[in-house]
Scaffold this motif. Structure first.
Motif, PDB file in Angstrom:
ATOM      1  N   SER A 168      67.662  28.878   5.192  1.00 59.30           N
ATOM      2  CA  SER A 168      68.362  28.011   6.140  1.00 59.30           C
ATOM      3  C   SER A 168      67.569  27.840   7.431  1.00 59.30           C
ATOM      4  N   SER A 169      66.917  28.908   7.880  1.00 63.60           N
ATOM      5  CA  SER A 169      66.110  28.797   9.095  1.00 63.60           C
ATOM      6  C   SER A 169      64.850  27.970   8.845  1.00 63.60           C
ATOM      7  N   GLN A 170      64.293  28.066   7.649  1.00 65.78           N
ATOM      8  CA  GLN A 170      63.164  27.201   7.300  1.00 65.78           C
ATOM      9  C   GLN A 170      63.574  25.727   7.395  1.00 65.78           C
ATOM     10  N   SER A 171      64.789  25.431   6.942  1.00 60.38           N
ATOM     11  CA  SER A 171      65.277  24.048   7.001  1.00 60.38           C
ATOM     12  C   SER A 171      65.431  23.574   8.441  1.00 60.38           C
ATOM     13  N   VAL A 172      65.942  24.453   9.289  1.00 60.68           N
ATOM     14  CA  VAL A 172      66.102  24.113  10.704  1.00 60.68           C
ATOM     15  C   VAL A 172      64.746  23.797  11.336  1.00 60.68           C
ATOM     16  N   LEU A 173      63.766  24.667  11.087  1.00 60.42           N
ATOM     17  CA  LEU A 173      62.442  24.462  11.667  1.00 60.42           C
ATOM     18  C   LEU A 173      61.793  23.184  11.134  1.00 60.42           C
ATOM     19  N   ALA A 174      61.962  22.927   9.844  1.00 56.97           N
ATOM     20  CA  ALA A 174      61.368  21.711   9.267  1.00 56.97           C
ATOM     21  C   ALA A 174      61.970  20.454   9.875  1.00 56.97           C
ATOM     22  N   ARG A 175      63.274  20.497  10.166  1.00 60.13           N
ATOM     23  CA  ARG A 175      63.917  19.330  10.782  1.00 60.13           C
ATOM     24  C   ARG A 175      63.509  19.166  12.240  1.00 60.13           C
ATOM     25  N   MET A 176      63.447  20.276  12.960  1.00 57.82           N
ATOM     26  CA  MET A 176      63.124  20.205  14.379  1.00 57.82           C
ATOM     27  C   MET A 176      61.655  19.897  14.642  1.00 57.82           C
ATOM     28  N   PHE A 177      60.783  20.439  13.796  1.00 55.87           N
ATOM     29  CA  PHE A 177      59.345  20.337  14.032  1.00 55.87           C
ATOM     30  C   PHE A 177      58.635  19.828  12.776  1.00 55.87           C
ATOM     31  N   PRO A 178      58.861  18.571  12.419  1.00 51.17           N
ATOM     32  CA  PRO A 178      58.263  18.056  11.180  1.00 51.17           C
ATOM     33  C   PRO A 178      56.741  18.021  11.204  1.00 51.17           C
ATOM     34  N   ASP A 179      56.145  18.061  12.397  1.00 50.50           N
ATOM     35  CA  ASP A 179      54.689  18.034  12.513  1.00 50.50           C
ATOM     36  C   ASP A 179      54.102  19.409  12.819  1.00 50.50           C
ATOM     37  N   ALA A 180      54.854  20.462  12.579  1.00 52.18           N
ATOM     38  CA  ALA A 180      54.378  21.813  12.867  1.00 52.18           C
ATOM     39  C   ALA A 180      53.159  22.166  12.025  1.00 52.18           C
ATOM     40  N   VAL A 181      52.348  23.052  12.561  1.00 59.15           N
ATOM     41  CA  VAL A 181      51.242  23.635  11.796  1.00 59.15           C
ATOM     42  C   VAL A 181      51.822  24.747  10.925  1.00 59.15           C
ATOM     43  N   ILE A 182      51.550  24.704   9.645  1.00 53.02           N
ATOM     44  CA  ILE A 182      52.067  25.709   8.718  1.00 53.02           C
ATOM     45  C   ILE A 182      50.985  26.753   8.462  1.00 53.02           C
ATOM     46  N   ALA A 183      51.278  27.986   8.793  1.00 51.85           N
ATOM     47  CA  ALA A 183      50.317  29.072   8.628  1.00 51.85           C
ATOM     48  C   ALA A 183      50.241  29.514   7.176  1.00 51.85           C
ATOM     49  N   THR A 184      49.089  30.014   6.791  1.00 51.49           N
ATOM     50  CA  THR A 184      48.869  30.510   5.441  1.00 51.49           C
ATOM     51  C   THR A 184      49.203  31.996   5.350  1.00 51.49           C
ATOM     52  N   ASP A 185      49.190  32.511   4.126  1.00 55.41           N
ATOM     53  CA  ASP A 185      49.447  33.929   3.920  1.00 55.41           C
ATOM     54  C   ASP A 185      48.444  34.785   4.682  1.00 55.41           C
ATOM     55  N   ARG A 186      47.169  34.397   4.652  1.00 55.31           N
ATOM     56  CA  ARG A 186      46.185  35.260   5.320  1.00 55.31           C
ATOM     57  C   ARG A 186      46.245  35.131   6.842  1.00 55.31           C
ATOM     58  N   ASP A 187      46.683  33.980   7.351  1.00 51.07           N
ATOM     59  CA  ASP A 187      46.943  33.894   8.793  1.00 51.07           C
ATOM     60  C   ASP A 187      48.018  34.902   9.194  1.00 51.07           C
ATOM     61  N   ALA A 188      49.114  34.897   8.427  1.00 52.73           N
ATOM     62  CA  ALA A 188      50.239  35.776   8.741  1.00 52.73           C
ATOM     63  C   ALA A 188      49.844  37.238   8.611  1.00 52.73           C
ATOM     64  N   ALA A 189      49.076  37.563   7.568  1.00 53.11           N
ATOM     65  CA  ALA A 189      48.686  38.955   7.330  1.00 53.11           C
ATOM     66  C   ALA A 189      47.778  39.492   8.430  1.00 53.11           C
ATOM     67  N   ALA A 190      47.084  38.609   9.125  1.00 52.54           N
ATOM     68  CA  ALA A 190      46.236  39.006  10.255  1.00 52.54           C
ATOM     69  C   ALA A 190      46.997  38.990  11.570  1.00 52.54           C
TER      70      ALA A 190
END
Length: 281
Positions: A201-223
């Motif tokens: 549900s929070s993913q949906s909120v963020l996608a609606r609010m910030f449709p042009d957001a930069v989406i981080a990858t798994d290795r970005d998050a792991a670092a």
């Protein structure tokens, strides 16, 4: 209505930061999955990395103040957790874990001693670790450290809309480990985030609010690459954010890699070490 982000960075603005030198830094307990008390830590290296981070801010023209660290509180270096400052009003932290309980009052006293209006939180919250300002909106994390009731308390205090976001992966226990504010300009707010850290549900909120957001990858998050600090143009990031850096460069931002690997052993990076003081408009 969605917040539409501009495809390019709007530009840098001078910032005012509070930091705490890690002279007492170590990992002597475990309150997040990054911490391993059996793993050796190097306090001198942590201090050198912290000073490099501070000097980057100064070189960029930002103001940096420091708070005296308390002995016996090795996590006090993570200054972002100590409070939230919006419109010159300080909302104090009230930590979930007893190992960090004294930090909230210490940060609140620092601000009170300098004439800031401070508010003693009634609800458990961990400051900017879980509370990020994007334009006129406050994004507030919950699920591990900050109680949802604190979101309502902040909304009453600041008179701003507070959007609750549920974190579901314990590795991303604070909002600032899973989401970075690239631009807080109300005319062109922009974020980067890691969707798997959030409930559906929070993913949906963020996608609606910030449709042009930069989406981080798994290795970005792991670092812990999303534990980044932006002045609207220059973005201090972990060197391990190998996908995030070029992605934000394409949007017009300037990534500045700063190594905070020793402080990562405690579960923090550049943003954790940096509390922004937002002045009265």
């Amino acid at each position: 209505m969605p917040i539409r982000s501009m495809p390019t960075a709007p530009g840098a603005t001078p910032r005012h930061y509070l930091m705490c030198e890690p002279v007492h830094y170590t990992v002597s307990y475990e309150i997040n999955p990054w911490m391993d008390s059996t793993r050796a830590t190097d306090t001198d290296l942590a201090v050198r990395q912290w000073r490099t981070l501070r000097d980057v801010y100064l070189d960029l023209g930002h103001t940096v103040e420091t708070i005296e660290p308390l002995g016996g509180y090795p996590d006090m270096v993570y200054a972002a957790n100590g409070a939230l400052v919006v419109d010159g009003i300080v909302y104090s932290a009230k930590f979930r874990h007893p190992e960090r309980a004294a930090e909230g009052p210490a940060y609140q006293k620092w601000f009170a001693d300098r004439g800031y209006v401070t508010h003693t939180a009634a609800q458990v919250n961990e400051g900017e670790g879980d509370i990020l300002v994007v334009g006129d909106v406050i994004l507030a994390g919950t699920g591990f450290r900050t109680d949802r009731a604190a979101h309502a308390e902040m909304q009453d205090l600041f008179g701003r809309a507070v959007i609750s976001l549920e974190l579901v992966d314990p590795h991303y226990y604070h909002l600032d480990t899973a989401l970075a504010v690239l631009s807080s300009d109300p005319a062109s707010p922009q974020i980067a985030y890691y969707p798997p850290a959030f409930s559906r549900s929070s993913q949906s909120v963020l996608a609606r609010m910030f449709p042009d957001a930069v989406i981080a990858t798994d290795r970005d998050a792991a670092a812990l690459g999303l534990n980044a600090v932006s002045d609207g143009l220059n973005v201090v990031v972990a060197p391990g954010a190998v996908d995030l850096a070029p992605a934000i460069r394409e949007r017009g931002y300037t990534p500045i890699p700063v190594d905070t690997s020793e402080l990562l052993k405690g579960g923090g990076g550049a943003k954790c070490c940096t509390l922004e003081i937002r002045p009265t408009p």
